[in-house]
Design a protein around this motif. Sequence first.
Motif, PDB file in Angstrom:
ATOM      1  N   ALA A 103     -41.951  37.994  -3.451  1.00  0.00           N
ATOM      2  CA  ALA A 103     -41.338  36.678  -3.234  1.00  0.00           C
ATOM      3  C   ALA A 103     -40.054  36.813  -2.418  1.00  0.00           C
ATOM      4  O   ALA A 103     -39.768  35.982  -1.571  1.00  0.00           O
ATOM      5  CB  ALA A 103     -41.065  36.007  -4.577  1.00  0.00           C
ATOM      6  N   LYS A 104     -39.298  37.859  -2.667  1.00  0.00           N
ATOM      7  CA  LYS A 104     -37.993  37.973  -2.008  1.00  0.00           C
ATOM      8  C   LYS A 104     -38.054  38.752  -0.693  1.00  0.00           C
ATOM      9  O   LYS A 104     -37.291  38.473   0.221  1.00  0.00           O
ATOM     10  CB  LYS A 104     -37.024  38.663  -2.962  1.00  0.00           C
ATOM     11  CG  LYS A 104     -35.601  38.321  -2.647  1.00  0.00           C
ATOM     12  CD  LYS A 104     -34.721  38.470  -3.846  1.00  0.00           C
ATOM     13  CE  LYS A 104     -33.596  37.531  -3.904  1.00  0.00           C
ATOM     14  NZ  LYS A 104     -32.816  37.679  -5.119  1.00  0.00           N
ATOM     15  N   PHE A 105     -38.935  39.733  -0.627  1.00  0.00           N
ATOM     16  CA  PHE A 105     -38.981  40.595   0.569  1.00  0.00           C
ATOM     17  C   PHE A 105     -40.414  40.678   1.106  1.00  0.00           C
ATOM     18  O   PHE A 105     -41.021  41.762   1.108  1.00  0.00           O
ATOM     19  CB  PHE A 105     -38.504  42.011   0.211  1.00  0.00           C
ATOM     20  CG  PHE A 105     -37.127  42.080  -0.392  1.00  0.00           C
ATOM     21  CD1 PHE A 105     -35.986  41.930   0.397  1.00  0.00           C
ATOM     22  CD2 PHE A 105     -36.962  42.302  -1.758  1.00  0.00           C
ATOM     23  CE1 PHE A 105     -34.712  41.992  -0.166  1.00  0.00           C
ATOM     24  CE2 PHE A 105     -35.695  42.364  -2.330  1.00  0.00           C
ATOM     25  CZ  PHE A 105     -34.561  42.212  -1.531  1.00  0.00           C
ATOM     26  N   PRO A 106     -40.973  39.523   1.550  1.00  0.00           N
ATOM     27  CA  PRO A 106     -42.394  39.553   1.957  1.00  0.00           C
ATOM     28  C   PRO A 106     -42.691  40.541   3.078  1.00  0.00           C
ATOM     29  O   PRO A 106     -43.705  41.247   3.027  1.00  0.00           O
ATOM     30  CB  PRO A 106     -42.669  38.097   2.377  1.00  0.00           C
ATOM     31  CG  PRO A 106     -41.334  37.437   2.526  1.00  0.00           C
ATOM     32  CD  PRO A 106     -40.359  38.194   1.672  1.00  0.00           C
ATOM     33  N   GLU A 107     -41.798  40.625   4.075  1.00  0.00           N
ATOM     34  CA  GLU A 107     -42.073  41.503   5.221  1.00  0.00           C
ATOM     35  C   GLU A 107     -41.983  42.974   4.806  1.00  0.00           C
ATOM     36  O   GLU A 107     -42.825  43.792   5.148  1.00  0.00           O
ATOM     37  CB  GLU A 107     -41.096  41.214   6.374  1.00  0.00           C
ATOM     38  CG  GLU A 107     -41.274  39.838   6.999  1.00  0.00           C
ATOM     39  CD  GLU A 107     -42.722  39.555   7.405  1.00  0.00           C
ATOM     40  OE1 GLU A 107     -43.343  40.434   8.035  1.00  0.00           O
ATOM     41  OE2 GLU A 107     -43.232  38.456   7.075  1.00  0.00           O
ATOM     42  N   LEU A 108     -40.940  43.291   4.049  1.00  0.00           N
ATOM     43  CA  LEU A 108     -40.763  44.672   3.567  1.00  0.00           C
ATOM     44  C   LEU A 108     -41.974  45.097   2.723  1.00  0.00           C
ATOM     45  O   LEU A 108     -42.478  46.211   2.866  1.00  0.00           O
ATOM     46  CB  LEU A 108     -39.470  44.748   2.730  1.00  0.00           C
ATOM     47  CG  LEU A 108     -39.186  46.054   2.013  1.00  0.00           C
ATOM     48  CD1 LEU A 108     -38.940  47.192   3.008  1.00  0.00           C
ATOM     49  CD2 LEU A 108     -37.968  45.922   1.082  1.00  0.00           C
ATOM     50  N   MET A 109     -42.433  44.203   1.861  1.00  0.00           N
ATOM     51  CA  MET A 109     -43.542  44.565   0.973  1.00  0.00           C
ATOM     52  C   MET A 109     -44.848  44.800   1.732  1.00  0.00           C
ATOM     53  O   MET A 109     -45.700  45.560   1.293  1.00  0.00           O
ATOM     54  CB  MET A 109     -43.717  43.505  -0.123  1.00  0.00           C
ATOM     55  CG  MET A 109     -42.615  43.546  -1.158  1.00  0.00           C
ATOM     56  SD  MET A 109     -42.445  45.174  -1.950  1.00  0.00           S
ATOM     57  CE  MET A 109     -43.691  45.058  -3.245  1.00  0.00           C
TER      58      MET A 109
ATOM     59  N   ILE B 267     -34.199  53.918  -5.081  1.00  0.00           N
ATOM     60  CA  ILE B 267     -34.202  54.084  -3.632  1.00  0.00           C
ATOM     61  C   ILE B 267     -35.420  53.313  -3.112  1.00  0.00           C
ATOM     62  O   ILE B 267     -36.548  53.556  -3.554  1.00  0.00           O
ATOM     63  CB  ILE B 267     -34.321  55.572  -3.250  1.00  0.00           C
ATOM     64  CG1 ILE B 267     -33.050  56.341  -3.672  1.00  0.00           C
ATOM     65  CG2 ILE B 267     -34.584  55.725  -1.754  1.00  0.00           C
ATOM     66  CD1 ILE B 267     -33.151  57.845  -3.465  1.00  0.00           C
ATOM     67  N   ILE B 268     -35.175  52.374  -2.198  1.00  0.00           N
ATOM     68  CA  ILE B 268     -36.279  51.584  -1.637  1.00  0.00           C
ATOM     69  C   ILE B 268     -36.463  51.995  -0.170  1.00  0.00           C
ATOM     70  O   ILE B 268     -35.580  51.788   0.654  1.00  0.00           O
ATOM     71  CB  ILE B 268     -35.984  50.064  -1.733  1.00  0.00           C
ATOM     72  CG1 ILE B 268     -35.666  49.688  -3.190  1.00  0.00           C
ATOM     73  CG2 ILE B 268     -37.162  49.252  -1.192  1.00  0.00           C
ATOM     74  CD1 ILE B 268     -35.249  48.242  -3.390  1.00  0.00           C
ATOM     75  N   PRO B 269     -37.621  52.628   0.139  1.00  0.00           N
ATOM     76  CA  PRO B 269     -37.859  53.051   1.521  1.00  0.00           C
ATOM     77  C   PRO B 269     -37.781  51.858   2.474  1.00  0.00           C
ATOM     78  O   PRO B 269     -38.127  50.732   2.079  1.00  0.00           O
ATOM     79  CB  PRO B 269     -39.281  53.609   1.488  1.00  0.00           C
ATOM     80  CG  PRO B 269     -39.558  53.892   0.049  1.00  0.00           C
ATOM     81  CD  PRO B 269     -38.738  52.941  -0.750  1.00  0.00           C
ATOM     82  N   PHE B 270     -37.318  52.089   3.666  1.00  0.00           N
ATOM     83  CA  PHE B 270     -37.143  51.069   4.715  1.00  0.00           C
ATOM     84  C   PHE B 270     -36.104  50.016   4.344  1.00  0.00           C
ATOM     85  O   PHE B 270     -35.981  48.996   5.004  1.00  0.00           O
ATOM     86  CB  PHE B 270     -38.469  50.353   5.076  1.00  0.00           C
ATOM     87  CG  PHE B 270     -39.583  51.289   5.397  1.00  0.00           C
ATOM     88  CD1 PHE B 270     -39.537  52.064   6.548  1.00  0.00           C
ATOM     89  CD2 PHE B 270     -40.661  51.432   4.532  1.00  0.00           C
ATOM     90  CE1 PHE B 270     -40.556  52.951   6.839  1.00  0.00           C
ATOM     91  CE2 PHE B 270     -41.686  52.313   4.807  1.00  0.00           C
ATOM     92  CZ  PHE B 270     -41.627  53.085   5.968  1.00  0.00           C
ATOM     93  N   TYR B 271     -35.393  50.210   3.253  1.00  0.00           N
ATOM     94  CA  TYR B 271     -34.379  49.218   2.865  1.00  0.00           C
ATOM     95  C   TYR B 271     -33.109  49.927   2.400  1.00  0.00           C
ATOM     96  O   TYR B 271     -32.268  50.267   3.217  1.00  0.00           O
ATOM     97  CB  TYR B 271     -34.966  48.281   1.793  1.00  0.00           C
ATOM     98  CG  TYR B 271     -34.204  46.984   1.694  1.00  0.00           C
ATOM     99  CD1 TYR B 271     -34.043  46.157   2.798  1.00  0.00           C
ATOM    100  CD2 TYR B 271     -33.627  46.573   0.499  1.00  0.00           C
ATOM    101  CE1 TYR B 271     -33.322  44.968   2.737  1.00  0.00           C
ATOM    102  CE2 TYR B 271     -32.915  45.382   0.407  1.00  0.00           C
ATOM    103  CZ  TYR B 271     -32.768  44.582   1.525  1.00  0.00           C
ATOM    104  OH  TYR B 271     -32.057  43.414   1.440  1.00  0.00           O
ATOM    105  N   THR B 272     -32.976  50.264   1.120  1.00  0.00           N
ATOM    106  CA  THR B 272     -31.744  50.949   0.696  1.00  0.00           C
ATOM    107  C   THR B 272     -31.706  52.398   1.192  1.00  0.00           C
ATOM    108  O   THR B 272     -30.640  52.978   1.338  1.00  0.00           O
ATOM    109  CB  THR B 272     -31.585  50.943  -0.837  1.00  0.00           C
ATOM    110  OG1 THR B 272     -32.684  51.666  -1.407  1.00  0.00           O
ATOM    111  CG2 THR B 272     -31.571  49.543  -1.390  1.00  0.00           C
ATOM    112  N   TRP B 273     -32.888  52.962   1.420  1.00  0.00           N
ATOM    113  CA  TRP B 273     -32.939  54.353   1.933  1.00  0.00           C
ATOM    114  C   TRP B 273     -32.266  54.437   3.303  1.00  0.00           C
ATOM    115  O   TRP B 273     -31.742  55.477   3.684  1.00  0.00           O
ATOM    116  CB  TRP B 273     -34.395  54.820   1.963  1.00  0.00           C
ATOM    117  CG  TRP B 273     -34.621  56.244   2.387  1.00  0.00           C
ATOM    118  CD1 TRP B 273     -35.455  56.670   3.390  1.00  0.00           C
ATOM    119  CD2 TRP B 273     -34.045  57.445   1.835  1.00  0.00           C
ATOM    120  NE1 TRP B 273     -35.431  58.030   3.486  1.00  0.00           N
ATOM    121  CE2 TRP B 273     -34.580  58.538   2.541  1.00  0.00           C
ATOM    122  CE3 TRP B 273     -33.147  57.698   0.811  1.00  0.00           C
ATOM    123  CZ2 TRP B 273     -34.231  59.872   2.270  1.00  0.00           C
ATOM    124  CZ3 TRP B 273     -32.788  59.019   0.529  1.00  0.00           C
ATOM    125  CH2 TRP B 273     -33.320  60.077   1.251  1.00  0.00           C
TER     126      TRP B 273
END
Length: 277
Positions: A211-217, A172-178
């Motif tokens: 590298a793939k999700f700079p803003e999310l990270m 589960i990735i908060p702010f993404y798959t969540w």
Amino acid sequence: MYIRPFDPWKSKLCTCPFKYTLNPYTGCDHACVYCYITSYIPKAFRVRVKDNLLPSLERELREFDKRFIIAMSYSSDPYPTIEKELGITRRVLELFKRYDIRCLLLTKSDIFERDIDLLSELRCAVGITVTTIDERKAKLLEPNAPPPKGRIRALKRAKKAGIPVYARIDPIIPFYTWEDFEETLDALDFVSHITVSTLKLRPDIRARMRAKFPELMKILEPLYTEKYEGYYYLRRDIRLQILEKARRLIEDRGITFGSCREGYYSHPTCDGSHLVP
Ligand code: SF4
């Protein structure tokens, strides 16, 4: 020895009942961005066939204590792309049938649909991992795995054939798959058990995610403040909030709940192994 006791890093947070594990292949070409095998398998996203697997395995199975379960697979997917052509996992399942082995299968592919005839004759439970039902997000997270809808279609067919089925929503990735957790759950509402786990970060995972999700990270990384056994975990209060909500949503649908390496509640098992006949 190809069959090994399952003991992931002797983790205190692992609540799995004792079981064995077998990886028919080395490496996995689904190339998931959050994959942890890259920290201990060189060239992890390249699939290799194992030397002499089937004859060696048959020798091991002759001696195997039938009370225990063999889980396939925890360090690779038993259905990488090349399995369509090679059929090695299918031949492993044929050996399981010959030696009456109890088996817990987990995959992120739909290729197992081909083997439903055989799986329905085994003492086996089949599970799929679906991190999100959103096809676009799934493609970014698991670039070479078949789309979630295909996995779900195959699992429904397995259930129709009388095979006990379960799922993992992991990670589960908060702010993404969540964000789409409830929709994902709705698509999986026919399974008997669901195991969840929140995203954990190691240096290799962190680098691929950046590298793939700079803003999310940028939002996520400040929340990864706790370290357990080489992994960074989400801040405890946020993690528990997610787990509690996931548990409620799952149990409200009459599905049993498991959590993986969270030090949190699971019932009747974390990994769905109670479903294996
Ligand atoms: S399916 Fe599992 S083993 Fe394969 S790349 Fe994805 S996380 Fe890694």
